[in-house]
Design an enzyme around this catalytic site. Sequence first.
Site, PDB file in Angstrom:
ATOM      1  N   PRO A   1       1.200 -10.096   9.667  1.00 40.61           N
ATOM      2  CA  PRO A   1       1.578 -11.091  10.676  1.00 40.61           C
ATOM      3  C   PRO A   1       1.312 -10.535  12.074  1.00 40.61           C
ATOM      4  CG  PRO A   1       3.475 -10.457   9.314  1.00 40.61           C
ATOM      5  CD  PRO A   1       2.322  -9.602   8.895  1.00 40.61           C
ATOM      6  N   CYS A   2       0.571 -11.268  12.876  1.00 43.78           N
ATOM      7  CA  CYS A   2       0.110 -10.728  14.165  1.00 43.78           C
ATOM      8  C   CYS A   2       0.623 -11.507  15.376  1.00 43.78           C
ATOM      9  CB  CYS A   2      -1.420 -10.722  14.208  1.00 43.78           C
ATOM     10  SG  CYS A   2      -2.180  -9.718  12.930  1.00 43.78           S
ATOM     11  N   GLN A   3       1.604 -12.392  15.177  1.00 43.23           N
ATOM     12  CA  GLN A   3       1.993 -13.274  16.275  1.00 43.23           C
ATOM     13  C   GLN A   3       2.365 -12.522  17.547  1.00 43.23           C
ATOM     14  OE1 GLN A   3       2.719 -13.677  13.160  1.00 43.23           O
ATOM     15  NE2 GLN A   3       2.688 -15.821  12.570  1.00 43.23           N
TER      16      GLN A   3
END
Length: 503
Positions: free
Chosen positions: A121-123
């Site tokens: 997850p790179c948010q």
Amino acid sequence: MFQLQHVAGMFWENERMFDNLKYVDLFAGCGGLSLGLEKAGFELALAVEKSPMAAETFYHNFIERITDRTAYERFASEETSVEEQAAKGLVIKELEAVLESPAVLKKLRDQQIDLVAGGPPCQGFSLAGRRNPDDVRNQLPWQFIEFVEAVNPKAVLVENVSGMAQDFRKQGKASPFDDLRIALGECGEGYEVQPALLNAMHFGAPQHRPRVMLLALRTDIAATVGFEGSEHTWRSEYDSIENLLFPERPLVAPLATHFDSEIFTVADAIGDLSPKGYRRLSNLPDFAHEMRTDSSWMPVHIAEAAGRSGLTNHTLRKHTDATATRFRIYQFFRDQQIHPKTIGIPKQAEVSDAGKRKQLRAALAGASFPAKGGDGAIIASSINDLVELIMELGTKKHSQRPLAWNKPSPTVVSLPDDYVHPSEPRTLTVREMARFQSFPDSFEFRSKETTGSHRRRFEVPQYTQVGNAVPPKMAEAAGKAMREALQGAAQASSDSNGLKRAG
């Protein structure tokens, strides 16, 4: 940085170029990415997935069939060590637990892992995040990078939602995916990285699903085959149309094969499925035939244990009569090209009932009557009857939409009630959603089907497993591109060694 002669002397020893290449799947989920890589010729070395629900599906399909529930729960327990789980091929813990095990990391590094893949997850990811260890949003991408540094794979594949390539650009900042590309390029010995924007429907999945990938080769491997990454993003449609950014296809770009009329539709995907199971069709679509029969991805011991248990994960959800009628209204709106928000007119608090009825008549003015649902059932004989029915059943929830038989599915999501069957007054089963993702019917999903809204923060039931997965068809195409690049490097190294011995 390593020299090319180091490649020839060490990295391809034991003539491994035609063996199954070893891969690691981080944030593995239920195994969509792994399934595609297996079909592309890779062999699992380790998967890491923290969710017990998603991990159960992965274990059942890639490690061994779960026949002894007690034994499996003992293996999946938090008390079972990361080393013991890794020995089986699946760690059901946070990635941090693997990073804290020198024994597991050493074993992986000694195996000379060919590919590390996953979708961290790179948010909240940013290059500054490494200097702020308290920023939880940054931890998982940096853990991914730390794992790559520790294991030193020949290639890396990162997958994420397409929005990751866009966030923050309006503020003049790099997107999280750009930052991850840069970090990967500077990771360990360095990697040549190619960003790509891919759509699952271009790779044989009957679904419009754009995703971004980073496809990377370690610099020494890249130099062997003459590959240089680019800041520009390769797009899957470039295999169908000319583009100005890439005079040649990037070596690691997955080959898109389906365009225009070749794109599979909802009918191709689920037209052979009835509420009770398989339909007997004289002309079974190619895609449906493949989904029914494909078990080529399964390890031999899994295939032997699986047998033929019929169609799994095809349990219909129960709906009230009112909900089923509302689904028929949605189907009627679709067929008559009436805006779906029409269903919400009765919920306008500031408008009188007379005003609502007037708006409804205007919205329905061009429709043909009697009004029928997708199954042919008459829901209203006249415009006045339909107006009164909508007044009774109106809802603010107009995001539900019935699918069209002649188009690919929209992006599969993790909720079971966002899409309505094209002709039946119901939502879709887990199996139907899995077909859109390109999971073959031999792939069996485990754990409970769905969960309450308050539990979605930490539970990953079957619908969520399907919605979160990488489409196996797209993963397979990416895996084939990476395999060909790695085998090309192996061949170049072998040829170089041959020339040296001949000289």
